[in-house]
Design a protein around this motif. Structure first.
Motif, short mmCIF file in Angstrom:
data_model
loop_
_atom_site.label_atom_id
_atom_site.label_comp_id
_atom_site.label_asym_id
_atom_site.label_seq_id
_atom_site.Cartn_x
_atom_site.Cartn_y
_atom_site.Cartn_z
N GLU A 117 0.84 -1.21 0.00
CA GLU A 117 0.00 0.00 0.00
C GLU A 117 0.87 1.26 0.00
OE1 GLU A 117 -3.26 0.41 -0.37
OE2 GLU A 117 -3.39 -1.75 -0.68
N GLN A 118 1.93 1.25 0.80
CA GLN A 118 2.84 2.40 0.82
C GLN A 118 3.51 2.59 -0.54
OE1 GLN A 118 5.56 1.62 4.03
NE2 GLN A 118 4.14 2.34 5.62
N LEU A 119 3.88 1.48 -1.16
CA LEU A 119 4.51 1.53 -2.47
C LEU A 119 3.55 2.10 -3.51
CD1 LEU A 119 7.17 0.80 -3.84
CD2 LEU A 119 6.22 -1.43 -4.35
N LYS A 120 2.30 1.66 -3.49
CA LYS A 120 1.29 2.20 -4.41
C LYS A 120 1.12 3.70 -4.20
CE LYS A 120 -1.49 -1.96 -4.99
NZ LYS A 120 -2.79 -2.58 -4.70
N LYS A 121 1.07 4.12 -2.94
CA LYS A 121 0.89 5.54 -2.64
C LYS A 121 2.08 6.36 -3.16
CE LYS A 121 0.24 8.75 1.17
NZ LYS A 121 0.24 8.94 2.60
N LEU A 122 3.31 5.84 -2.95
CA LEU A 122 4.49 6.55 -3.42
C LEU A 122 4.54 6.61 -4.95
CD1 LEU A 122 7.17 5.20 -0.92
CD2 LEU A 122 6.21 7.50 -1.02
N PHE A 123 4.17 5.51 -5.61
CA PHE A 123 4.14 5.52 -7.07
C PHE A 123 3.11 6.51 -7.58
CE2 PHE A 123 6.14 1.13 -7.49
CZ PHE A 123 7.31 1.63 -8.04
N LYS A 124 1.97 6.57 -6.92
CA LYS A 124 0.94 7.51 -7.34
C LYS A 124 1.41 8.95 -7.16
CE LYS A 124 -3.95 8.45 -6.97
NZ LYS A 124 -5.21 8.11 -6.34
N GLN A 125 2.11 9.23 -6.05
CA GLN A 125 2.65 10.57 -5.82
C GLN A 125 3.71 10.92 -6.87
OE1 GLN A 125 4.17 10.49 -1.85
NE2 GLN A 125 2.30 11.33 -0.94
N ARG A 126 4.56 9.95 -7.16
CA ARG A 126 5.69 10.21 -8.06
C ARG A 126 5.26 10.25 -9.52
NH1 ARG A 126 9.92 12.53 -9.66
NH2 ARG A 126 11.57 11.29 -10.56
N PHE A 127 4.46 9.26 -9.94
CA PHE A 127 4.14 9.11 -11.35
C PHE A 127 2.68 9.40 -11.67
CE2 PHE A 127 7.62 6.06 -10.52
CZ PHE A 127 8.59 6.68 -11.27
N GLY A 128 1.86 9.67 -10.69
CA GLY A 128 0.44 9.92 -10.91
C GLY A 128 0.19 11.35 -11.35
N ALA A 129 -1.09 11.68 -11.49
CA ALA A 129 -1.48 13.03 -11.90
C ALA A 129 -1.10 14.03 -10.81
CB ALA A 129 -2.98 13.06 -12.15
N SER A 130 -0.65 15.19 -11.26
CA SER A 130 -0.25 16.23 -10.33
C SER A 130 -1.49 16.92 -9.76
CB SER A 130 0.63 17.25 -11.06
OG SER A 130 0.90 18.34 -10.23
N SER A 131 -1.36 17.45 -8.57
CA SER A 131 -2.50 18.15 -7.95
C SER A 131 -2.78 19.46 -8.66
CB SER A 131 -2.20 18.41 -6.47
OG SER A 131 -1.07 19.24 -6.35
N GLU A 132 -1.80 19.99 -9.40
CA GLU A 132 -1.99 21.24 -10.13
C GLU A 132 -2.81 21.04 -11.39
OE1 GLU A 132 1.88 22.76 -10.84
OE2 GLU A 132 2.37 22.89 -8.74
N LYS A 133 -2.88 19.84 -11.88
CA LYS A 133 -3.65 19.56 -13.08
C LYS A 133 -5.09 19.28 -12.69
CE LYS A 133 0.26 17.58 -15.51
NZ LYS A 133 0.82 16.37 -16.07
N SER A 134 -5.99 19.75 -13.53
CA SER A 134 -7.41 19.52 -13.24
C SER A 134 -7.86 18.24 -13.91
CB SER A 134 -8.23 20.71 -13.70
OG SER A 134 -8.02 20.90 -15.08
N SER A 135 -8.90 17.66 -13.38
CA SER A 135 -9.45 16.43 -13.90
C SER A 135 -10.19 16.71 -15.20
CB SER A 135 -10.41 15.84 -12.87
OG SER A 135 -11.15 14.80 -13.43
N PRO A 136 -10.16 15.81 -16.17
CA PRO A 136 -10.90 16.03 -17.42
C PRO A 136 -12.41 16.08 -17.18
CG PRO A 136 -9.52 14.05 -17.57
CD PRO A 136 -9.33 14.63 -16.22
N ASP A 137 -12.89 15.43 -16.12
CA ASP A 137 -14.32 15.48 -15.80
C ASP A 137 -14.74 16.89 -15.39
OD1 ASP A 137 -14.39 12.79 -16.33
OD2 ASP A 137 -14.07 12.21 -14.23
N GLN A 138 -13.88 17.59 -14.66
CA GLN A 138 -14.22 18.94 -14.21
C GLN A 138 -14.25 19.92 -15.38
OE1 GLN A 138 -11.25 19.80 -11.30
NE2 GLN A 138 -12.46 18.98 -9.61
N LEU A 139 -13.41 19.73 -16.37
CA LEU A 139 -13.35 20.65 -17.49
C LEU A 139 -14.60 20.56 -18.36
CD1 LEU A 139 -9.64 20.30 -18.64
CD2 LEU A 139 -10.68 22.18 -17.37
N GLY A 140 -15.24 19.42 -18.41
CA GLY A 140 -16.36 19.23 -19.30
C GLY A 140 -17.71 19.57 -18.71
#
Length: 179
Positions: A30-53
């Motif tokens: 679980e910690q590894l998944k969380k770290l991978f998501k932080q490192r390689f996942g979507a950035s918090s500065e980017k907005s979700s495509p659902d919100q834009l539409g």
């Protein structure tokens, strides 16, 4: 009976250790998944495509109209690499053949002592220049093979060249240097 009880206690202890390790492995995963998501996942500065539409219904209708007007796929011609052809000397130049042969002592098979027979030659052409005339010198290196075992092949030695794998003879190089 005492032996069975000892084995059961040991089995229970091993199962407890195994369960503890499984729990630790799941926590680490679980910690590894969380770290991978932080490192390689979507950035918090980017907005979700659902919100834009949320408020773009008119743009969606326009995009559908444009998509219907354009073809879906464009065929593209495949590309294959072409190899550069080796430089060949034109046939209209006069040719002179020089035959390079192996010594008579090497025309005997080392395996069974039979005489080798000529099976062809390796040809190499050079462009030579004699002032005011050009000619081609063809070096023929004779090849010999044993007629009995066909496992022994000998080719005449290649003469030394000023520039290896070049079609220029020493005379042509001298002419170029002088001119």
């Amino acid at each position: 009976m005492n032996r069975v009880a000892d084995l059961q206690k040991e089995n229970a202890l091993l199962r407890a250790q195994l369960a503890e390790r499984d729990a630790q492995i799941s926590v680490l995963n679980e910690q590894l998944k969380k770290l991978f998501k932080q490192r390689f996942g979507a950035s918090s500065e980017k907005s979700s495509p659902d919100q834009l539409g949320l408020f773009n219904e008119a743009e969606d209708v326009l995009a559908e109209d444009v998509a219907e007007a354009e073809p879906e796929a464009t065929p593209v011609k495949g590309h294959t690499r072409t190899r550069k052809p080796r430089v060949s000397i034109p046939d209209h130049f006069p040719r002179e053949e020089i035959i390079h042969d192996i010594p008579e002592s090497e025309k005997v098979c080392p395996h069974d002592g039979s005489t080798l027979k000529n099976i062809g030659s390796d040809d190499h052409e050079q462009l030579d220049i004699v002032p005011a005339t050009i000619k081609v010198i063809r070096h023929k290196r004779l090849k010999y093979a044993c007629p009995c075992c066909e496992g022994h092949i000998v080719t005449a030695a290649k003469p030394k060249q000023p520039i290896e794998k070049s079609i220029a003879s020493p005379g042509l190089l001298a002419f170029i240097a002088v001119q």
